[in-house]
Design a protein around this motif. Structure first.
Motif, mmCIF file in Angstrom:
data_model
loop_
_atom_site.group_PDB
_atom_site.id
_atom_site.type_symbol
_atom_site.label_atom_id
_atom_site.label_comp_id
_atom_site.label_asym_id
_atom_site.label_seq_id
_atom_site.Cartn_x
_atom_site.Cartn_y
_atom_site.Cartn_z
ATOM 1 N N GLN A 183 16.944 -42.966 21.191
ATOM 2 C CA GLN A 183 17.554 -43.264 19.898
ATOM 3 C C GLN A 183 16.635 -44.144 19.059
ATOM 4 O OE1 GLN A 183 21.696 -44.606 20.097
ATOM 5 N NE2 GLN A 183 21.877 -43.721 22.143
ATOM 6 N N ARG A 184 16.045 -45.154 19.680
ATOM 7 C CA ARG A 184 15.146 -46.060 18.956
ATOM 8 C C ARG A 184 13.957 -45.292 18.382
ATOM 9 N NH1 ARG A 184 15.131 -50.206 24.036
ATOM 10 N NH2 ARG A 184 17.343 -50.811 23.893
ATOM 11 N N THR A 185 13.389 -44.404 19.187
ATOM 12 C CA THR A 185 12.235 -43.633 18.730
ATOM 13 C C THR A 185 12.605 -42.743 17.556
ATOM 14 O OG1 THR A 185 11.241 -43.643 20.934
ATOM 15 C CG2 THR A 185 10.501 -41.940 19.415
ATOM 16 N N LEU A 186 13.739 -42.071 17.649
ATOM 17 C CA LEU A 186 14.185 -41.192 16.564
ATOM 18 C C LEU A 186 14.411 -41.985 15.276
ATOM 19 C CD1 LEU A 186 16.701 -38.867 18.438
ATOM 20 C CD2 LEU A 186 14.434 -38.256 17.575
ATOM 21 N N MET A 187 15.003 -43.161 15.406
ATOM 22 C CA MET A 187 15.258 -43.971 14.212
ATOM 23 C C MET A 187 13.964 -44.449 13.569
ATOM 24 S SD MET A 187 18.684 -46.180 15.063
ATOM 25 C CE MET A 187 18.766 -46.738 13.362
ATOM 26 N N ASP A 188 13.030 -44.887 14.378
ATOM 27 C CA ASP A 188 11.752 -45.346 13.826
ATOM 28 C C ASP A 188 10.991 -44.199 13.169
ATOM 29 O OD1 ASP A 188 12.117 -47.975 14.499
ATOM 30 O OD2 ASP A 188 10.877 -47.917 16.302
ATOM 31 N N LEU A 189 11.041 -43.007 13.790
ATOM 32 C CA LEU A 189 10.351 -41.846 13.216
ATOM 33 C C LEU A 189 10.992 -41.418 11.903
ATOM 34 C CD1 LEU A 189 9.714 -39.686 16.416
ATOM 35 C CD2 LEU A 189 7.998 -40.911 15.056
ATOM 36 N N GLY A 234 17.364 -50.009 16.336
ATOM 37 C CA GLY A 234 16.970 -50.606 15.070
ATOM 38 C C GLY A 234 15.767 -51.508 15.240
ATOM 39 N N SER A 235 15.075 -51.761 14.133
ATOM 40 C CA SER A 235 13.834 -52.524 14.170
ATOM 41 C C SER A 235 13.470 -52.947 12.747
ATOM 42 C CB SER A 235 12.703 -51.658 14.748
ATOM 43 O OG SER A 235 12.369 -50.618 13.830
ATOM 44 N N PRO A 236 12.462 -53.796 12.602
ATOM 45 C CA PRO A 236 11.975 -54.079 11.254
ATOM 46 C C PRO A 236 11.534 -52.817 10.509
ATOM 47 C CG PRO A 236 11.168 -55.745 12.762
ATOM 48 C CD PRO A 236 11.851 -54.701 13.603
ATOM 49 N N ALA A 237 11.017 -51.825 11.224
ATOM 50 C CA ALA A 237 10.579 -50.590 10.569
ATOM 51 C C ALA A 237 11.754 -49.838 9.947
ATOM 52 C CB ALA A 237 9.853 -49.694 11.567
ATOM 53 N N THR A 238 12.885 -49.777 10.646
ATOM 54 C CA THR A 238 14.035 -49.043 10.121
ATOM 55 C C THR A 238 14.634 -49.731 8.901
ATOM 56 O OG1 THR A 238 15.595 -50.161 11.621
ATOM 57 C CG2 THR A 238 14.606 -48.100 12.391
ATOM 58 N N HIS A 239 14.431 -51.039 8.795
ATOM 59 C CA HIS A 239 15.052 -51.804 7.722
ATOM 60 C C HIS A 239 14.054 -52.282 6.665
ATOM 61 C CE1 HIS A 239 18.443 -51.547 10.357
ATOM 62 N NE2 HIS A 239 19.195 -52.231 9.522
ATOM 63 N N ARG A 240 12.834 -51.784 6.733
ATOM 64 C CA ARG A 240 11.816 -52.200 5.761
ATOM 65 C C ARG A 240 12.196 -51.847 4.323
ATOM 66 N NH1 ARG A 240 6.862 -49.849 7.883
ATOM 67 N NH2 ARG A 240 7.180 -51.379 9.541
ATOM 68 N N PRO A 241 12.740 -50.647 4.049
ATOM 69 C CA PRO A 241 13.118 -50.353 2.663
ATOM 70 C C PRO A 241 14.172 -51.311 2.115
ATOM 71 C CG PRO A 241 12.988 -48.340 3.957
ATOM 72 C CD PRO A 241 12.895 -49.463 4.930
ATOM 73 N N LEU A 242 15.174 -51.628 2.916
ATOM 74 C CA LEU A 242 16.208 -52.570 2.490
ATOM 75 C C LEU A 242 15.616 -53.954 2.264
ATOM 76 C CD1 LEU A 242 19.040 -53.637 2.018
ATOM 77 C CD2 LEU A 242 19.454 -53.502 4.488
ATOM 78 N N ALA A 243 14.741 -54.381 3.160
ATOM 79 C CA ALA A 243 14.097 -55.685 3.001
ATOM 80 C C ALA A 243 13.276 -55.731 1.716
ATOM 81 C CB ALA A 243 13.212 -55.986 4.207
ATOM 82 N N GLY A 244 12.632 -54.612 1.364
ATOM 83 C CA GLY A 244 11.867 -54.565 0.131
ATOM 84 C C GLY A 244 12.744 -54.771 -1.096
ATOM 85 N N TYR A 245 13.907 -54.138 -1.105
ATOM 86 C CA TYR A 245 14.834 -54.339 -2.218
ATOM 87 C C TYR A 245 15.252 -55.798 -2.325
ATOM 88 C CZ TYR A 245 15.918 -49.791 -4.267
ATOM 89 O OH TYR A 245 15.862 -48.629 -4.993
ATOM 90 N N LEU A 246 15.594 -56.408 -1.183
ATOM 91 C CA LEU A 246 16.032 -57.800 -1.214
ATOM 92 C C LEU A 246 14.889 -58.724 -1.628
ATOM 93 C CD1 LEU A 246 18.322 -57.968 1.946
ATOM 94 C CD2 LEU A 246 18.969 -57.624 -0.451
#
Length: 304
Positions: A32-38, A86-98
């Motif tokens: 699951q982690r791999t799929l989410m990061d990809l 989940g990881s910083p990679a999965t949430h990078r777009p959201l972090a960019g907005y914030l």
């Protein structure tokens, strides 16, 4: 506005099968982690988002900025994913907005995940990260906590631990559909993103041999007095909506300055797709403005 504006029915039709595939109890968490990061890059990101790999509290993290950023205030962001993915990679777009909305660096912590590292590993990591930000020179009242889903529950648990153990109050809490009590079993089987079998597997993996009544695991069970101004968002169609409604009521009863925003027609943590869907971008901007006002009260929001 997002970089691509997909109509909501189209976005829902595309995302539903993807989440059914990734968040599947039959798949090992590592898969699951791999799929989410990809799949994370498909969410898009704001142009100019910069992610710097750092260490925070002994754990990997990303320091995300977009454009000029002040260094006197910051946000410690705790990602969602049922404490198992989940990881910083999965949430990078959201972090960019914030980062754009607050004008501050967003520190996205790569805390340890269950089942390899059950409770209280994630909470210990979050505590260590916050204390290290103080050691770096940030004042507690210039550090906001934010998170989504399990990360929202973790942010709430961290605020309680900081209050009780260290006498510290962060600037604010920004909670996207926080999972405040993993003991609760949802009535419905699934929403667009989350399904009951997967969430129960995550709750069990995170608890391990721990006590389900420990407020570090289920912060909704804790005394909530003395917490900082708090923002809570949930969509009316998601499994955690009822829990978020009750958490908001409990926060207000405890005298916490609380803002509750309900959306309709989005989905669990739609903020992750803010670069693709206009209503998701709008609700992400609202959270960013809340955090900005808490961290930079004398500032006005920049246009752009």
């Amino acid at each position: 506005m997002p970089q691509v504006n997909l109509p909501l029915p189209v976005a829902r039709a595309v995302l539903h099968p993807m989440f059914r595939l990734m968040l599947n109890k039959r798949l090992p968490f590592a898969v699951q982690r791999t799929l989410m990061d990809l799949g994370a890059p498909a969410q898009g990101a704001l142009r100019g988002t910069h992610a710097e790999r750092v260490r925070l509290g002994g754990r990997p993290a990303e320091r995300v900025t977009l454009g000029p950023a002040i260094d006197s205030a910051t946000v410690l962001y705790l990602h969602g994913g049922g404490y198992t993915v989940g990881s910083p990679a999965t949430h990078r777009p959201l972090a960019g907005y914030l980062a754009r909305e607050t004008g501050c660096p967003i520190q996205v912590l790569d805390y340890r995940l269950a089942p390899e590292h059950p409770f209280p590993a994630a909470l210990d990591d979050a505590e260590a990260a916050f204390l290290e930000l103080i050691a770096f020179g940030y004042q507690p009242e210039r550090i906001a906590l934010a998170g989504d889903s399990a990360g929202g529950g973790l942010a709430l648990a961290l605020a309680i631990r900081l209050r009780d153990k260290h006498g510290i109050t962060p600037a604010a809490l920004g909670l996207i559909a926080p999972w405040g009590d993993p003991n609760e079993i949802p009535e419905r089987t699934r929403d667009l993103v989350i399904n009951k079998p997967w969430s129960r597997a995550c709750a069990a993996a995170y608890l391990g041999d721990g006590d389900g009544l420990d407020p570090g695991y289920a912060p909704m069970l804790a005394d909530l007095h003395g917490l900082p101004p708090t923002y809570v968002q949930a969509d009316k169609g998601e499994l955690l909506h009822d829990q978020c409604t009750r958490l908001t009521a409990k926060l207000r009863a405890a005298g916490v300055d609380t803002r509750f925003t309900e959306t309709e027609g989005l989905w669990h943590v739609a903020q992750l797709q803010a670069a693709l869907v206009a209503p998701a971008a709008a609700i992400t901007r609202e959270l960013g403005e809340f955090l900005r006002q808490a961290l930079r009260p004398a500032q006005t929001r920049s246009i752009g």
